[in-house]
Structures are given as structure tokens and as C-alpha cells.
Design a protein around this motif. Structure first.
Motif, PDB file in Angstrom:
ATOM      1  N   THR A 324       1.103  -1.209  -0.030  1.00  0.00           N
ATOM      2  CA  THR A 324      -0.078   0.500  -0.071  1.00  0.00           C
ATOM      3  C   THR A 324       1.097   1.526  -0.106  1.00  0.00           C
ATOM      4  O   THR A 324       2.199   1.142   0.781  1.00  0.00           O
ATOM      5  CB  THR A 324      -0.886  -0.034   1.160  1.00  0.00           C
ATOM      6  OG1 THR A 324      -1.792  -1.359   1.016  1.00  0.00           O
ATOM      7  CG2 THR A 324      -1.670   1.046   1.430  1.00  0.00           C
ATOM      8  N   PRO A 366      -4.635  -0.919   5.945  1.00  0.00           N
ATOM      9  CA  PRO A 366      -5.045  -0.061   5.524  1.00  0.00           C
ATOM     10  C   PRO A 366      -4.707   1.272   5.230  1.00  0.00           C
ATOM     11  O   PRO A 366      -4.518   1.868   6.791  1.00  0.00           O
ATOM     12  CB  PRO A 366      -6.459  -0.691   5.448  1.00  0.00           C
ATOM     13  CG  PRO A 366      -7.003  -1.639   4.992  1.00  0.00           C
ATOM     14  CD  PRO A 366      -6.073  -1.658   6.449  1.00  0.00           C
ATOM     15  N   THR A 371      -3.719   0.718  -2.674  1.00  0.00           N
ATOM     16  CA  THR A 371      -2.732  -1.261  -3.142  1.00  0.00           C
ATOM     17  C   THR A 371      -2.104  -2.304  -3.857  1.00  0.00           C
ATOM     18  O   THR A 371      -3.939  -2.001  -4.802  1.00  0.00           O
ATOM     19  CB  THR A 371      -3.571  -1.336  -1.817  1.00  0.00           C
ATOM     20  OG1 THR A 371      -3.037  -2.981  -0.936  1.00  0.00           O
ATOM     21  CG2 THR A 371      -5.359  -1.854  -2.170  1.00  0.00           C
TER      22      THR A 371
END
Length: 447
Positions: A324, A366, A371
Motif C-alpha cells: 500500500t 489500510p 494497494t
């Protein structure tokens, strides 16, 4: 039972003492009696790396602790034991007009595993992670304490457990808020994107209008075609959007007989030539289309239709790499795709999504940005190659997902998770004698 275990990727199996308690009392005895030198919970074994492997120690399989306890029709809150799977929930509650709030790419994940890995799905840009829909859970710590945790009660433990890969204790029960839906169908829009810029521009322009969004990426495309993709976006279909036949049975469930991969396939089957051919077929099979109705099972869980699909990668297995990057680090995303294409390491699965805001989870993965997820066969030189990709991530303020990782170093993870010391302090407070451990915990120095 002595058993060889690995993550879903099949890398480096280890001998573990496996326990399968059917009652909470037995689980209490296992933890209190320190059945092994160390112990870790394991659900359906879909974490790719070594989060739920404990070589030389104990592993508690929680899948027999799978009772649904109560459901509130007014609020949509389900209370269940941690071993209940998302597949169980979907089977029971889709016909009643409810869907899981967040789902990864497989429904064979337990509620406990979804919390411990704070799983995300195609709707993170709209809704966040699974734990944001968890009202509360009960946690049995190694000291025998039973903690009720929510965002207001024992909140520090709640957010240490969300993504805490099982190192804060055993989740016993959870209260999860399901979302109401009007059908079991998804209205999908497919967009063919000629390159990465096209895909990112399309996401930026249209993600806001779609609850779910993900792009399949041709990882072997290079040059002007780097990042060639099919963007697949969708929303739950309303009753008014169904044709009469579907509207008569809006919660129809797919009951197709699943296919199975009965043994480990030869590794040479997945090579640049075969993956290139697959990519061409997949791209051609998904032309730009608006408003196609697709059953939720096919939209969210295409790989679940093939049991043991991980055996396609052969006996040596594969690693999944989920990276990410912040939006401002787009160049890092380009470097990873370029390096992957140049290496000719054929990733059968390569998907790209956008993430929304980060939650307070200390090890939750996250954060706002892009991502990219890749499956990489365990061919010669895989570990150095993964370290090379990690360095690109570090150079661009990126982050690895612990549920997928199998090779990172303590220094790498410490640089990527700035609240790691807070997690360690809470973990030590809950487990002062170091009962909870796993291969990953020891490899990364988390305990």
C-alpha cells in the motif's frame, strides 16, 4: 495432534501441536494449562504467511467454536462465536436481506480471523475495514482475564486486537453489524483500461459512485501498456433494478458444485507464457460494459469456486505480496509494476484498489492510497526479490500487510508501522509470560 502447518501460500510448513476445542471450557483449560510452550489461534488457515503457524508450539483451531448466538433485526447486529465463517453468515443472512459489511476475496474466513487481521475488501474507499463494523468482542487473555472490548470500553485493547494477528488473546464472541441489501445481485460496470494512468484516472473519477471497486492488472504488460487493467466496479442491486424473473426470488443463492484441485500441480504450469495467454483471454473476455447483473458469489469470490486453488502453485507454494502506497507515491507503484514485469515473474493474481482513511488499529494495514496485491510462485530467488520490492515500498512511505507477509524483517515492519511500540506495550501487559506466539511474531520481534 501433531500436524504440519503452513499459511495458505504453502511456504515452509512447520510441525505444530494442533488442538480443536469444541467448548469454551476446554479452550480455557488449554490456555490456562499452557498446553504447549506457546500458543496461537488459527481459523480456516487463509492467512497467506506465517501469522497462524507456530512451529514447535501449539495452534488452537477455533472452527468448532462456531455458534450463532443472537441477531437483532432492528439493528442488523449479529452476535456469534469467533469460529463462525463469513460463508456461514452469508448462507444464513443473505436470504433474510443482510450481507457482511466487509469481505476479503474469500468467504472462508472466520469472524475471529477477520478481526485479528482487520480484513478489508473492495469497499474500503467507502466503508473502511471489518473492525469498523464490530460493535464489541470478548477477549480471553493468557492470564485468564475476560475482557469486553469496544470502541469505548477497553478501547486500547480493541484497537490493538484489530489487526493484532492473534497476539492479544483469544477472541471468543463478537457482535458484528451486518448491512441490509435488497437482493443477492451486484450491478457491475466493467472498464477496460489501456495502461496504469487510465486505470488510476478511471478509479478517481468513478470510485465515488461505486461501493465496490477493484482492478485486475495484467502484470506482464510492459512499456506503453504497463498497468493494463480491467476495472470491475459494483453496487448491490436494488429490487427495482431486477428483471421480473430475478425479482420473484431476489435472494437466490448459487448452489454450483465446486471444482477441486486434488493435488499439487507441477510448478511449470504457471509460467510467463501460460500467464500471458491467460491475461490476453481475461482482458478480451471483459470488454467495457455497464450495468451487468452478477451474483454476489461470482463477483466477490471467484476463486472460492475452486477448492484448494493454492495447489496450482505446486509443492513449493507461493507468496502473496500486498503493498500500500500513499496517493502521492504513485511513482512507487510504477516502480513495483515495472520491476515485476521486467523480472518475468508471472503473477497469476494481480489486483489494484484504492483505500480510504486509516482507522485507529495499531497494526491495521489500510491507509489512504493505492494497494497492489500480487501472487508470486516460489521460484528461485523469491525472497531476495520480495526484499527488493520492500525497499521500493520503504523508499515511497509504503506498507506491507501482515496477513500476507512471509519474509519481512523486524526493521522493515517497524519502519512501516509507526505505532508498533504502543502495540508491544499493550501485548506485553495482556500476556506478561509470553504465552502467545507464532512464527511471524518471533520473526518480526513482535513478542
Amino acid at each position: 495432534m501433531h500436524q504440519s502447518l503452513s499459511g495458505w501460500g504453502g511456504l515452509d510448513p512447520e510441525k505444530c501441536d494442533v488442538f480443536r476445542p469444541e467448548k469454551r471450557r476446554i479452550l480455557n483449560d488449554l490456555i490456562g494449562g499452557h498446553a504447549s510452550s506457546s500458543i496461537i489461534a488459527r481459523g480456516l488457515g487463509r492467512s497467506y504467511g506465517d501469522t497462524a503457524v507456530n512451529g514447535g508450539g501449539g495452534v488452537v483451531n477455533t472452527t468448532r467454536l462456531d455458534r450463532m448466538i443472537s441477531f437483532d433485526e432492528e439493528t442488523g447486529v449479529l452476535e456469534c462465536e469467533a469460529g463462525v465463517s463469513l460463508a456461514d453468515i452469508l448462507d444464513v443472512f443473505v436470504p433474510r436481506g443482510y450481507f457482511v459489511p466487509v469481505t476479503p476475496g474469500t468467504k472462508f474466513v472466520t469472524v475471529g480471523g477477520a478481526i485479528a487481521n482487520d480484513v478489508h475488501g473492495k469497499n474500503h474507499h467507502c466503508d473502511g475495514t471489518f473492525c469498523e463494523f464490530v460493535e464489541s468482542f470478548t477477549l480471553l487473555t493468557p492470564t485468564g482475564a475476560l475482557l469486553h472490548c469496544s470502541k469505548t470500553e477497553n478501547a486500547d485493547v480493541f484497537w490493538a486486537t484489530a489487526g493484532g494477528i492473534g497476539l492479544t488473546g483469544f477472541i471468543l464472541t463478537a457482535r458484528v453489524r451486518l448491512q441490509p441489501v435488497e437482493s443477492s445481485w451486484i450491478v457491475t460496470d466493467y472498464t477496460q483500461c489501456r495502461d496504469l494512468d487510465h486505470a488510476l484516472d478511471a478509479m478517481a473519477a468513478t470510485d465515488g459512485a461505486h461501493k465496490y471497486s477493484v482492478a485486475w492488472v495484467d502484470c506482464l504488460a510492459r512499456g506503453a501498456s504497463l498497468g493494463r487493467s480491467v476495472l470491475m466496479q459494483g453496487n448491490h442491486a436494488k429490487l427495482s433494478q431486477l428483471d421480473p424473473a430475478r425479482a420473484n426470488a431476489p435472494f437466490a443463492m448459487k448452489r454450483e458444485f465446486p471444482k477441486n484441485v486434488p493435488f499439487n500441480c507441477p510448478q511449470f504450469l504457471l509460467n510467463p507464457l501460460s500467464v500471458t495467454a491467460f491475461n490476453k483471454v481475461f482482458y478480451a473476455a471483459h470488454p467495457t460494459t455497464i450495468g451487468k447483473l452478477v451474483h454476489y458469489d461470482k463477483y466477490f469470490y471467484p476463486l472460492d469456486a475452486i477448492h484448494h486453488w493454492n495447489r496450482l502453485y505446486g509443492r513449493k507454494g507461493f507468496a502473496q505480496f500486498q503493498a500500500t502506497l500513499p496517493y502521492e507515491s504513485k511513482q512507487g507503484l510504477i516502480r513495483i509494476l515495472q520491476r515485476l514485469a521486467d523480472s518475468r515473474r508471472a503473477s497469476f493474481l494481480a489486483v489494484l484498489k484504492t483505500f480510504g482513511e486509516q482507522n485507529p488499529g495499531l497494526l491495521s494495514h489500510p491507509m489512504k492510497g493505492y494497494t497492489l496485491t500480487l501472487d508470486l510462485p516460489n521460484h528461485r530467488g523469491l525472497t531476495p526479490f520480495l526484499h527488493e520490492l520492500e525497499r521500493i515500498l520503504l523508499d515511497h512511505d509504503g506498507r506491507l500487510y501482515l496477513a500476507k507477509d512471509a519474509v519481512a524483517s523486524p526493521q522493515t515492519i517497524a519502519a512501516m508501522y509507526p505505532r508498533l511500540d504502543e502495540f508491544k506495550a499493550i501485548q506485553k501487559r495482556l500476556d506478561p509470560k509470553g504465552v502467545l506466539s507464532s512464527n511471524m511474531a518471533r520473526r518480526l520481534g513482535l513478542v
